[in-house]
Design an enzyme around this catalytic site. Structure first.
Site, PDB file in Angstrom:
ATOM      1  N   GLN A 252      -0.809   1.516   2.726  1.00 34.92           N
ATOM      2  CA  GLN A 252      -1.490   1.914   3.968  1.00 34.92           C
ATOM      3  C   GLN A 252      -2.995   1.683   3.858  1.00 34.92           C
ATOM      4  OE1 GLN A 252      -0.292   6.034   4.083  1.00 34.92           O
ATOM      5  NE2 GLN A 252      -0.804   6.260   1.945  1.00 34.92           N
TER       6      GLN A 252
ATOM      7  N   ASP B 133       8.574   6.611  -5.400  1.00 37.08           N
ATOM      8  CA  ASP B 133       9.208   6.686  -4.092  1.00 37.08           C
ATOM      9  C   ASP B 133       9.948   8.034  -4.023  1.00 37.08           C
ATOM     10  OD1 ASP B 133      10.611   4.624  -1.899  1.00 37.08           O
ATOM     11  OD2 ASP B 133      11.759   6.401  -2.459  1.00 37.08           O
ATOM     12  N   GLY B 134       9.711   8.802  -2.968  1.00 40.94           N
ATOM     13  CA  GLY B 134      10.309  10.136  -2.850  1.00 40.94           C
ATOM     14  C   GLY B 134      11.829  10.104  -3.001  1.00 40.94           C
TER      15      GLY B 134
ATOM     16  N   ASP C 284       4.793  17.066   3.014  1.00 42.16           N
ATOM     17  CA  ASP C 284       3.485  16.971   3.675  1.00 42.16           C
ATOM     18  C   ASP C 284       3.236  15.499   3.991  1.00 42.16           C
ATOM     19  OD1 ASP C 284       0.951  17.289   4.596  1.00 42.16           O
ATOM     20  OD2 ASP C 284       0.034  17.699   2.653  1.00 42.16           O
TER      21      ASP C 284
HETATM   22  N1  SPD Z   1      -0.747  13.469  13.214  1.00 42.66           N
HETATM   23  C1  SPD Z   1      -1.259  13.730  11.931  1.00 42.66           C
HETATM   24  C2  SPD Z   1      -0.336  14.428  11.048  1.00 42.66           C
HETATM   25  C3  SPD Z   1      -0.868  14.492   9.686  1.00 42.66           C
HETATM   26  C4  SPD Z   1       0.006  15.192   8.771  1.00 42.66           C
HETATM   27  N2  SPD Z   1      -0.352  15.053   7.406  1.00 42.66           N
HETATM   28  C5  SPD Z   1      -1.522  15.681   6.986  1.00 42.66           C
HETATM   29  C6  SPD Z   1      -1.700  15.607   5.531  1.00 42.66           C
HETATM   30  C7  SPD Z   1      -2.616  16.628   5.034  1.00 42.66           C
HETATM   31  N3  SPD Z   1      -2.358  16.998   3.708  1.00 42.66           N
END
Ligand code: SPD
Length: 414
Positions: free
Chosen positions: A172, A278-279, A296
Site C-alpha cells: 500500500q 499474512d494474517g 484493526d
Molecule cells: N475509514 C478508516 C478506517 C480506519 C481503520 N483503521 C484504523 C487503524 C488505526 N490503528
C-alpha cells in the site's frame, strides 16, 4: 474561505483549473476516442453540460508539441487540452463560471490518463468588488488533504507544510502528514487511519470493551494495527500476559516507530511480539490459542479486503479459545449500512453471538466508526472491574454501555 464559499457568497464568477500531467499512459493520450471519453466522463462527474461535439485533432509541426489538441464547449464555458506525445504529458484547462470541485476534477483526470505525477493551478475569477481583498485569504486546496475514497463525500483537513513521509510498500501507499488542527496523521492508500488528537477514541474503543468483558484475557492478538495504537491500549491491562501483533506490512510499523511515537509507544512493552505475516497463514498455525483477537484493519479495499470475508472469520473463530472474543473494525452505520449488514450475516454464520458498537472519530469522513463484538460466550454488557496501568481518555463503564445502544435506523443491521 474555500473556493465553494467564494461562489456561495457571490464573490466569485469563475474557476479555472489547469492540470499538468506527466508520464501519462501513452496509449490513452494518442487516442481521440479515449480523449473524448475523458471529456464525457469528466463533464458527468463535475456536472457540466457539453455544448456541441468534442473536437480532438492531432497536429503539430514541431516534434516537441505534436499530438492531440482537444476542445469542448460547455454551457458555462470551456474545457481544453493538449497532449504532447514526445513527453507523454498533457495540459488540461477546465474553465467554468459555474462552480465545480477542482480537486475531484484533478484526481479524476490524473487517474483517467494514468499519469504518474500531476501539478495543478487553481485560479478563481472574482467580482470587481471582491478583488480588493487579499488572495491570501483563500486557502489553496494544495494546502489541504482530501480523503475522497467515495467520490461524493469525504473529509478535508488543512495540512501544515509538506507531507513528512511517503512510501509505496509492496502492499500500500503509506503517508504521514502534519495537520493544522489534529496533529500528525497516518494515511494508507489515501484513507485516513488516525490523527494524533482523536486516535485515542478509536484505539481505546477497539480494545477496552473486550478486555473489560473477558475475565482472563491472557493472550491477545491484533491483526493489522501496525501503528501500535491498539497495542498501547492492550498493554494497560495487567492480566494480559502475551500481546501479539500480526501486520503484513512491516513498513507501517517502521513509519509509526519513526513518525508516530504516541501510538508506537505500545511496541516498547515487554509482552509484545511482532509478526509480519499474512494474517491467514498466521492464524492457520494457531488453533484454540487466543483469548481475544482484535482486527484493526483498514477499509475493505487493498490489503484489508480479505479481512472482511467468511474464510477469515472462520480462521479467527478457530484460533480463539472456547470463550474467546473477536473485535473487528466494521465501518460506519451512516455510510456503509449495506456492507455492515452483509458482513454481520457472514460473522453470524460462524460466531454464536454478535453485537455492533461504535465510537466517535471526528477525522473519519462520517465522524464515527463501528466495531463488531463477536463472542463465543460472554455478553458485552457484563463489564468487569479492572485496575489498569496508565490513564484512559475516552473509555469508561458508561461509555462502554452507551456504545452498544444503536440509533433506531441502525438497529435493523443486527
Ligand atoms: N475509514 C478508516 C478506517 C480506519 C481503520 N483503521 C484504523 C487503524 C488505526 N490503528
Amino acid at each position: 474561505m474555500q473556493f465553494i464559499d467564494e461562489f456561495k457568497a457571490g464573490r466569485a464568477w469563475g474557476l479555472l483549473t489547469s492540470i499538468d500531467l506527466f508520464d501519462c499512459n501513452p496509449k490513452k493520450i494518442r487516442s481521440a476516442k479515449e480523449i473524448k471519453r475523458y471529456v464525457r466522463e469528466l463533464c458527468k462527474l463535475i456536472d457540466m453540460k457539453r455544448y456541441g461535439p468534442t473536437i480532438a485533432i492531432r497536429f503539430g509541426s514541431e516534434e516537441r508539441v505534436k499530438g492531440y489538441s482537444m476542445m469542448q464547449l460547455i454551457e458555462t464555458s470551456l474545457i481544453s487540452g493538449h497532449f504532447a506525445e514526445q513527453t507523454n504529458s498533457a495540459y488540461i484547462d477546465i474553465f467554468s463560471c459555474k462552480y465545480y470541485d477542482p480537486i475531484i476534477a484533478e484526481k479524476f483526470t490524473k487517474k483517467f490518463f494514468e499519469a504518474k505525477r500531476v501539478e495543478s493551478y487553481f485560479t478563481i475569477r472574482r467580482m470587481p468588488w471582491a478583488r480588493k481583498q487579499k488572495l491570501a485569504e483563500i486557502p489553496n486546496p494544495r494546502d489541504w488533504f482530501f480523503e475522497t475514497l467515495e467520490l461524493n463525500r469525504g473529509v478535508a483537513l488543512a495540512v501544515k507544510g509538506k507531507r513528512i513521509y511517503y512510501k509505496k510498500s509492496p502492499y500500500q501507499t503509506i503517508e504521514v502528514y502534519k495537520t493544522k488542527a489534529f496533529g500528525k496523521m497516518l494515511v494508507l492508500d489515501g484513507v485516513i487511519q488516525l490523527t494524533e488528537s482523536d486516535e485515542f477514541a478509536y484505539h481505546e474503543m477497539i480494545v477496552h470493551p473486550a478486555l473489560h468483558v473477558h475475565p482472563k484475557p491472557e493472550r491477545v492478538l491484533v491483526i493489522g494495527g501496525g501503528d501500535g495504537g491498539a497495542i498501547r491500549e492492550i498493554a494497560k491491562h495487567r492480566d494480559v500476559k502475551e500481546i501479539h501483533l500480526c501486520d503484513i506490512d512491516e513498513e507501517v510499523v517502521n513509519a509509526a516507530k519513526k513518525y508516530l511515537p504516541f501510538t508506537a509507544v505500545g511496541f516498547k512493552d515487554k509482552r509484545v511480539k511482532i509478526f509480519h505475516e499474512d494474517g491467514f497463514v498466521f492464524l492457520d498455525g494457531r488453533k484454540n490459542f487466543y483469548d481475544v483477537i482484535i482486527v484493526d484493519s483498514t477499509d475493505p479495499i487493498g490489503p484489508g479486503k480479505t479481512l472482511f470475508g467468511s474464510r477469515f472469520y472462520r480462521l479467527v473463530y478457530d484460533s480463539l479459545k472456547g470463550d474467546g472474543i473477536m473485535i473487528n473494525q466494521l465501518e460506519s452505520i451512516f455510510y456503509h449500512k449495506e456492507f455492515i449488514g452483509k458482513t454481520v450475516r457472514k460473522i453470524k454464520r460462524i460466531f454464536p453471538k454478535l453485537w455492533y458498537y461504535y465510537t466517535i472519530v471526528p477525522t473519519y469522513p462520517s465522524g464515527m466508526i463501528g466495531f463488531g463484538f463477536a463472542s463465543k460466550k460472554y455478553s458485552p454488557l457484563k463489564i468487569r472491574n479492572k485496575k489498569l496501568k496508565g490513564k484512559l481518555k475516552y473509555y469508561s463503564k458508561e461509555i462502554h454501555k452507551a456504545a452498544f445502544a444503536l440509533p433506531k435506523f441502525a438497529e435493523k443491521i443486527l
